[in-house]
Design an enzyme around this catalytic site. Structure first.
Site, PDB file in Angstrom:
ATOM      1  N   ASP A 199      -9.311 -11.669   5.203  1.00  0.00           N
ATOM      2  CA  ASP A 199      -8.165 -12.630   5.339  1.00  0.00           C
ATOM      3  C   ASP A 199      -8.695 -13.877   5.601  1.00  0.00           C
ATOM      4  O   ASP A 199      -9.542 -14.159   6.208  1.00  0.00           O
ATOM      5  CB  ASP A 199      -7.297 -12.133   6.736  1.00  0.00           C
ATOM      6  CG  ASP A 199      -6.032 -12.711   6.970  1.00  0.00           C
ATOM      7  OD1 ASP A 199      -5.513 -13.368   5.785  1.00  0.00           O
ATOM      8  OD2 ASP A 199      -5.442 -12.644   8.162  1.00  0.00           O
ATOM      9  N   ASN A 238       1.484  -7.338  -0.798  1.00  0.00           N
ATOM     10  CA  ASN A 238       1.239  -8.519  -1.380  1.00  0.00           C
ATOM     11  C   ASN A 238       1.878  -8.746  -2.422  1.00  0.00           C
ATOM     12  O   ASN A 238       2.045 -10.081  -3.048  1.00  0.00           O
ATOM     13  CB  ASN A 238      -0.196  -8.545  -1.599  1.00  0.00           C
ATOM     14  CG  ASN A 238      -1.066  -8.930  -0.384  1.00  0.00           C
ATOM     15  OD1 ASN A 238      -2.287  -8.581  -0.383  1.00  0.00           O
ATOM     16  ND2 ASN A 238      -0.480  -9.318   0.644  1.00  0.00           N
TER      17      ASN A 238
END
Length: 262
Positions: free
Chosen positions: A18, A66
């Protein structure tokens, strides 16, 4: 620290990578520069993990959620993924690292699916470590798919309902043939699992760092391993039972290693 010699090296490490976008903004990188930096850092960490002797490294490259991101960003990520596959296969072959992919491939282009299949086939032989890339993946999706396959087997008369247990479920879960996740690392300062390997990480030790993924280097990885080495993993046992079990398992592993060298 020699983690392997200390007997504290995890067999399977999973990473939620991340912070690419934030890294790009902080360093004034444009046109997906943060994602490109993250792609390059994966090579660094994979090679370091291989040198340390890990069995499996699993990374979260693109989640099932996503797909909701802006279309331009999704298109860029898919393009970068194609480039990474073309670049990584020779490096993985040189490092004896097998590549595997988990996730819903049906949403990807035929070209990308073919590249993934080719990468798995080309790197499968003589591997010393397996690198699993989770793309279009979600832990809930994974378990739902496994449940559907079990239900289909029951419906076809191939399986009885009372035969479904954790072991049978494990056989249908993605990565079911690999060791469970021992250590799950999340970079970028967030403290959640984000629907990643929920089944496989049931007993994983968790490590969170504020470091953004493109800045997550070998030293930071070693710090995570160092933290893992001090964790007491009981798996529901008392401390005394866990110590005895660990000693017994270590003796069996050492015996098996000795048998292989006879």
């Amino acid at each position: 620290m020699d983690y392997d010699a200390a007997g504290s090296l995890p067999r399977h490490v999973a990473i939620i990578m991340d912070g690419n976008n934030r890294y790009g903004r902080q360093h004034h990188l444009h046109d997906g520069g943060g994602h490109r930096a993250g792609k390059d850092q994966l090579d660094v960490i994979a090679q370091h993990a291989r040198r340390l002797g890990l069995e499996v490294l699993t990374v979260f490259a693109f989640s099932s959620e996503n797909w909701r991101r802006p279309p331009d960003e999704v298109a860029l990520l898919m393009k970068l993924f194609e480039q990474a596959l073309l670049e990584q296969v020779p490096r993985m072959l040189g490092q004896n690292i097998a590549m595997r992919f988990i996730g819903d491939r049906s949403k990807m282009s035929e070209r990308l699916q073919q590249l993934m299949q080719d990468a798995e086939r080309q790197t499968a032989q003589d591997a010393k470590m397996t690198m699993v890339i989770a793309i279009s993946y979600g832990g809930l999706w994974d378990m739902a798919q496994a449940a559907q396959r079990l239900a289909a087997a029951v419906q076809a008369g191939q399986l009885q309902v009372d035969q479904i247990d954790e072991v049978r479920m494990q056989q249908e879960i993605q990565m079911g043939d690999l060791p469970p996740v021992d250590l799950l690392i999340r970079t970028g300062g967030e403290y959640r699992l984000s629907n990643f390997v929920l089944w496989q990480a049931a007993y994983a030790e968790l490590y969170f760092t504020d470091t953004l993924w493109p800045a997550f280097n070998e030293a930071e990885f070693d710090r995570a391993l160092g933290q893992f080495s001090f964790r007491e993993r009981r798996f529901g046992r008392t401390s005394e039972q866990a110590l005895a079990y660990q000693s017994e398992t270590s003796n069996i592993d050492n015996k098996n290693k000795g048998d292989r060298h006879v």
